[in-house]
Design an enzyme around this catalytic site. Structure first.
Site, mmCIF file in Angstrom:
data_model
loop_
_atom_site.group_PDB
_atom_site.id
_atom_site.type_symbol
_atom_site.label_atom_id
_atom_site.label_comp_id
_atom_site.label_asym_id
_atom_site.label_seq_id
_atom_site.Cartn_x
_atom_site.Cartn_y
_atom_site.Cartn_z
ATOM 1 N N HIS A 34 0.848 -1.203 0.000
ATOM 2 C CA HIS A 34 0.000 0.000 0.000
ATOM 3 C C HIS A 34 0.883 1.252 0.000
ATOM 4 O O HIS A 34 2.121 1.150 -0.027
ATOM 5 C CB HIS A 34 -0.953 -0.034 1.201
ATOM 6 N N HIS A 37 3.948 1.419 2.247
ATOM 7 C CA HIS A 37 5.149 0.734 1.745
ATOM 8 C C HIS A 37 5.816 1.560 0.639
ATOM 9 O O HIS A 37 7.046 1.649 0.566
ATOM 10 C CB HIS A 37 4.783 -0.642 1.149
ATOM 11 N N GLN A 153 7.830 -1.230 16.875
ATOM 12 C CA GLN A 153 8.670 -2.092 16.041
ATOM 13 C C GLN A 153 9.958 -1.350 15.653
ATOM 14 O O GLN A 153 11.067 -1.897 15.713
ATOM 15 C CB GLN A 153 7.887 -2.516 14.796
ATOM 16 N N VAL A 176 1.705 7.177 6.876
ATOM 17 C CA VAL A 176 0.965 7.647 5.694
ATOM 18 C C VAL A 176 -0.517 7.446 5.989
ATOM 19 O O VAL A 176 -0.925 6.378 6.469
ATOM 20 C CB VAL A 176 1.387 6.863 4.429
HETATM 21 O O1 PAF Z 1 6.012 -4.408 9.580
HETATM 22 C C1 PAF Z 1 5.899 -5.487 8.965
HETATM 23 O O2 PAF Z 1 5.278 -5.568 7.914
HETATM 24 C C2 PAF Z 1 6.573 -6.748 9.532
HETATM 25 O O3 PAF Z 1 6.549 -6.731 10.925
HETATM 26 C C3 PAF Z 1 8.000 -6.940 9.003
HETATM 27 C C4 PAF Z 1 8.911 -5.793 9.420
HETATM 28 C C5 PAF Z 1 7.992 -7.063 7.488
HETATM 29 C C6 PAF Z 1 8.592 -8.231 9.579
HETATM 30 O O4 PAF Z 1 7.858 -9.358 9.201
#
Ligand code: PAF
Length: 286
Positions: A34, A37, A153, A176
């Site tokens: 999306h 990304h 994260q 976003v």
């Molecule tokens: O944020 C995500 O989409 C996931 O946690 C990641 C960083 C790709 C790890 O699987």
């Protein structure tokens, strides 16, 4: 765009590129690409000679009652979007390729993984750190890009990279949002039209905080209660957590510091959504 499904294949390609002194930017994803990304891809393209994205729905980061099986997947669509956004390489391994050989290792960042989403999703961040460690070893990027919607994260990955001496710069990029303010997430697809409207309460609760701060309300507990009351005023909502925490240690704050993070996880129907914002007291003349 080159598509690799095997670890050896992607390692070889990257080895050759590194021999030519090309810098590598990495965008790890679980697919269902999306705009969030794509903002990472765009930054990676600006800052590196080569951009590689991975697509892997990582089973290790889903709990037994979570949505691993129904997590949205659409390989063809994802590859077309990444290709049209000038990604150079996509790494798209099968589960067996990543974890096939009697996999027994776990990477865990203590403390930071036990709060916020880690409290309600035990083991989630161990799964994230484990898969990212593997991906970082396979790809050895110069920079890796993360959206700040998953702020926890981002902080955990930065700590892991520093503790384990990965030679990778972790870049965090702003959330976003759709035009109406909803933070973009692959999971938004689960929302019915009615719940999609309700979901705006996450982002709108930040306006409530702004107003309270402007009116000199500086008690984290009062602010959290006001937001909770506001969110629970909508049909189909259930609060997982509303927390006000330190922006680096993620420890809960009973008194405000100059900067603090407000982080929310709320179920809208059965869909768990997260959002956050960093507030700076200075901007409210507090
Ligand atoms: O944020 C995500 O989409 C996931 O946690 C990641 C960083 C790709 C790890 O699987």
């Amino acid at each position: 765009m080159i598509l690799c499904r095997k670890i050896d294949e992607v390692k070889n390609i990257l080895k050759n590129l590194k021999k030519q002194c090309k810098s590598v930017g990495f965008v790890p994803t679980m697919g269902y690409i999306h705009e969030g990304h794509i903002s990472l891809v765009k930054k990676a393209l600006e800052e590196n000679d080569v951009v590689i994205a991975s697509i892997f729905v990582n089973p290790l980061q889903f709990g037994p009652n979570e949505d691993f099986a129904k997590y949205p997947r659409n390989e063809k669509r994802d590859l077309a979007i990444l290709d049209s956004n000038n990604v150079d390489i996509v790494f798209l391994p099968e589960n067996d390729e990543m974890y096939g050989n009697n996999f027994l290792t776990k990477i865990r960042v203590d403390k930071l993984s036990d709060v916020l989403c880690g409290k309600s999703r035990p083991g989630h961040f161990d799964g994230v750190c484990t898969v990212l460690s593997k991906l970082f070893h396979i790809i050895e990027p110069d920079r890796a890009y993360f959206g700040l919607k998953d702020y926890q994260q981002y902080i955990i990955v930065k700590k892991m990279v520093s503790d384990l001496n990965f030679n990778i710069k972790i870049v965090g990029l702003p959330i976003v949002r759709d035009d109406d303010g909803l933070a973009i997430s692959s999971r938004n697809i689960y929302l019915s039209p009615e719940n999609r409207k309700t979901a705006l309460c996450l982002n709108k609760s930040f306006n409530i905080v702004e107003n309270l701060l402007k009116n000199g309300i500086l008690e984290p507990s009062i602010i959290k209660n006001k937001i909770k009351e506001y969110i629970l005023g909508f049909k189909n909502t259930r609060v997982d957590y509303i927390e006000i925490v330190d922006t680096e240690t993620l420890e809960p704050l009973n008194e405000f510091k100059e900067n603090f993070l407000l982080a929310l996880a709320v179920f809208i129907g059965n869909t768990r959504l997260i959002d956050n914002r960093i507030f700076s007291l200075k901007s409210y003349n507090c």
